[in-house]
Design a protein around this motif. Structure first.
Motif, PDB file in Angstrom:
ATOM      1  N   GLY A 127       0.787  -1.221   0.000  1.00  0.00           N
ATOM      2  CA  GLY A 127       0.000   0.000   0.000  1.00  0.00           C
ATOM      3  C   GLY A 127       0.819   1.270   0.000  1.00  0.00           C
ATOM      4  O   GLY A 127       0.261   2.376  -0.110  1.00  0.00           O
ATOM      5  N   LEU A 128       2.137   1.150   0.125  1.00  0.00           N
ATOM      6  CA  LEU A 128       2.990   2.346   0.148  1.00  0.00           C
ATOM      7  C   LEU A 128       3.357   2.814  -1.257  1.00  0.00           C
ATOM      8  O   LEU A 128       3.493   4.014  -1.498  1.00  0.00           O
ATOM      9  N   GLY A 129       3.582   1.885  -2.143  1.00  0.00           N
ATOM     10  CA  GLY A 129       3.982   2.274  -3.493  1.00  0.00           C
ATOM     11  C   GLY A 129       4.068   1.070  -4.400  1.00  0.00           C
ATOM     12  O   GLY A 129       3.914  -0.075  -3.968  1.00  0.00           O
ATOM     13  N   THR A 130       4.294   1.339  -5.671  1.00  0.00           N
ATOM     14  CA  THR A 130       4.435   0.287  -6.674  1.00  0.00           C
ATOM     15  C   THR A 130       5.780   0.452  -7.374  1.00  0.00           C
ATOM     16  O   THR A 130       6.417   1.515  -7.253  1.00  0.00           O
ATOM     17  N   PRO A 131       6.235  -0.555  -8.120  1.00  0.00           N
ATOM     18  CA  PRO A 131       7.500  -0.383  -8.861  1.00  0.00           C
ATOM     19  C   PRO A 131       7.476   0.814  -9.810  1.00  0.00           C
ATOM     20  O   PRO A 131       8.508   1.436 -10.053  1.00  0.00           O
ATOM     21  N   GLN A 132       6.313   1.144 -10.317  1.00  0.00           N
ATOM     22  CA  GLN A 132       6.202   2.282 -11.224  1.00  0.00           C
ATOM     23  C   GLN A 132       6.039   3.607 -10.474  1.00  0.00           C
ATOM     24  O   GLN A 132       6.375   4.672 -10.995  1.00  0.00           O
ATOM     25  N   ASN A 133       5.527   3.546  -9.259  1.00  0.00           N
ATOM     26  CA  ASN A 133       5.297   4.759  -8.479  1.00  0.00           C
ATOM     27  C   ASN A 133       5.679   4.485  -7.033  1.00  0.00           C
ATOM     28  O   ASN A 133       4.832   4.265  -6.167  1.00  0.00           O
ATOM     29  N   MET A 134       6.973   4.502  -6.760  1.00  0.00           N
ATOM     30  CA  MET A 134       7.475   4.109  -5.447  1.00  0.00           C
ATOM     31  C   MET A 134       7.271   5.203  -4.409  1.00  0.00           C
ATOM     32  O   MET A 134       7.292   6.391  -4.715  1.00  0.00           O
ATOM     33  N   HIS A 135       7.091   4.761  -3.177  1.00  0.00           N
ATOM     34  CA  HIS A 135       7.099   5.674  -2.038  1.00  0.00           C
ATOM     35  C   HIS A 135       8.500   6.266  -1.925  1.00  0.00           C
ATOM     36  O   HIS A 135       9.486   5.612  -2.272  1.00  0.00           O
ATOM     37  N   PRO A 136       8.631   7.516  -1.450  1.00  0.00           N
ATOM     38  CA  PRO A 136       9.970   8.110  -1.322  1.00  0.00           C
ATOM     39  C   PRO A 136      10.952   7.235  -0.543  1.00  0.00           C
ATOM     40  O   PRO A 136      12.141   7.184  -0.888  1.00  0.00           O
ATOM     41  N   LEU A 137      10.484   6.538   0.486  1.00  0.00           N
ATOM     42  CA  LEU A 137      11.394   5.671   1.238  1.00  0.00           C
ATOM     43  C   LEU A 137      11.804   4.454   0.416  1.00  0.00           C
ATOM     44  O   LEU A 137      12.945   3.992   0.519  1.00  0.00           O
ATOM     45  N   GLN A 138      10.901   3.927  -0.379  1.00  0.00           N
ATOM     46  CA  GLN A 138      11.271   2.818  -1.248  1.00  0.00           C
ATOM     47  C   GLN A 138      12.353   3.263  -2.237  1.00  0.00           C
ATOM     48  O   GLN A 138      13.343   2.556  -2.460  1.00  0.00           O
ATOM     49  N   ALA A 139      12.167   4.430  -2.802  1.00  0.00           N
ATOM     50  CA  ALA A 139      13.162   4.957  -3.744  1.00  0.00           C
ATOM     51  C   ALA A 139      14.492   5.217  -3.049  1.00  0.00           C
ATOM     52  O   ALA A 139      15.567   4.967  -3.617  1.00  0.00           O
ATOM     53  N   ALA A 140      14.437   5.709  -1.811  1.00  0.00           N
ATOM     54  CA  ALA A 140      15.671   5.989  -1.075  1.00  0.00           C
ATOM     55  C   ALA A 140      16.403   4.698  -0.721  1.00  0.00           C
ATOM     56  O   ALA A 140      17.641   4.654  -0.749  1.00  0.00           O
ATOM     57  N   PHE A 141      15.682   3.645  -0.392  1.00  0.00           N
ATOM     58  CA  PHE A 141      16.321   2.354  -0.120  1.00  0.00           C
ATOM     59  C   PHE A 141      17.046   1.847  -1.367  1.00  0.00           C
ATOM     60  O   PHE A 141      18.135   1.281  -1.268  1.00  0.00           O
ATOM     61  N   VAL A 142      16.443   2.049  -2.522  1.00  0.00           N
ATOM     62  CA  VAL A 142      17.105   1.638  -3.767  1.00  0.00           C
ATOM     63  C   VAL A 142      18.349   2.498  -3.999  1.00  0.00           C
ATOM     64  O   VAL A 142      19.433   1.994  -4.318  1.00  0.00           O
ATOM     65  N   LYS A 143      18.214   3.794  -3.820  1.00  0.00           N
ATOM     66  CA  LYS A 143      19.324   4.722  -4.068  1.00  0.00           C
ATOM     67  C   LYS A 143      20.510   4.451  -3.153  1.00  0.00           C
ATOM     68  O   LYS A 143      21.679   4.476  -3.598  1.00  0.00           O
TER      69      LYS A 143
END
Length: 219
Positions: A127-143
């Motif tokens: 519910g936080l995000g999707t691979p196409q529209n990630m939550h900022p924390l999901q994107a930060a974990f990837v970064k």
């Protein structure tokens, strides 16, 4: 014909012992064995399994469920709603892999029963995000490479989302110097607040960097 009697003087001690043993064995064989008690029937617990109806709003969608009252929230999410993003790690509330957000607070979903949360708002990693529209924390974990195997990551991210909200609301932690002031978002604060989420791969430093970046942008 009468059996010949043997004078006692001709019976040695060895022969007497042999005769006594043979007599006892013959008596044991000829006598009926004592009846053994029949084993007690095993208790099968054939009564009906208690069921309960409840409603959960998970990631913005309402779900009506009827579950065994012993079902944990974790198993309800994974086995009944098929939301497998929330992971079952230790199943004892020690690793944090099962962390979800319930009514705005993070909890270990393996330690609570689903029936205790009838009508609750539940947010999982889906519910936080999707691979196409990630939550900022999901994107930060990837970064920041905040994960390796990824097993603990859903719980880490759900917990981090709640941590940032806790800091914004001024909720102190065990390392907060002033319990009446707004907590300072330091590495020490983040490590303390995230200490219930275990990462066996050891990506802790990168996780702190990811949370710091997102929390700083939302300060």
């Amino acid at each position: 014909m009468d059996s010949p009697t043997i004078p006692l003087t001709l019976i040695s001690r060895r022969n007497a012992l042999i005769v006594s043993a043979a007599t006892a064995t013959a008596a044991a064989v000829s006598s009926p064995a004592p009846a053994t008690a029949a084993p007690a029937p095993a208790t099968t617990g054939t009564g009906p399994i208690p069921q309960a109806k409840l409603s959960l709003n998970v990631n913005g969608t309402a779900h009506a469920l009827e579950l065994d009252t012993r079902t944990t929230l974790l198993d309800a999410l994974r086995e009944h709603l098929h939301l497998s993003g929330t992971k079952k790690g230790c199943d004892h509330g020690q690793c944090g892999a099962c962390t979800v957000i319930v009514d705005g607070r993070r909890i270990n979903s393996c330690l609570t029963l689903a029936v205790m949360h009838d009508g609750a708002q539940v947010t999982t990693i889906e519910g936080l995000g999707t691979p196409q529209n990630m939550h900022p924390l999901q994107a930060a974990f990837v970064k920041h490479d905040g994960y390796q195997c990824g097993y603990c990551t859903p719980g880490q991210i759900c917990s981090a989302v709640a941590v940032i909200d806790e800091v914004k609301r001024g909720i102190p932690s065990h390392v907060s110097a002033d319990l009446t002031a707004r907590p300072i978002l330091s590495a020490e604060e983040l490590r303390e607040r995230m200490s219930g989420n275990i990462c066996r791969c050891g990506a802790y430093s990168n996780i702190v960097e990811a949370i710091t970046e997102v929390a700083g942008s939302r300060a």
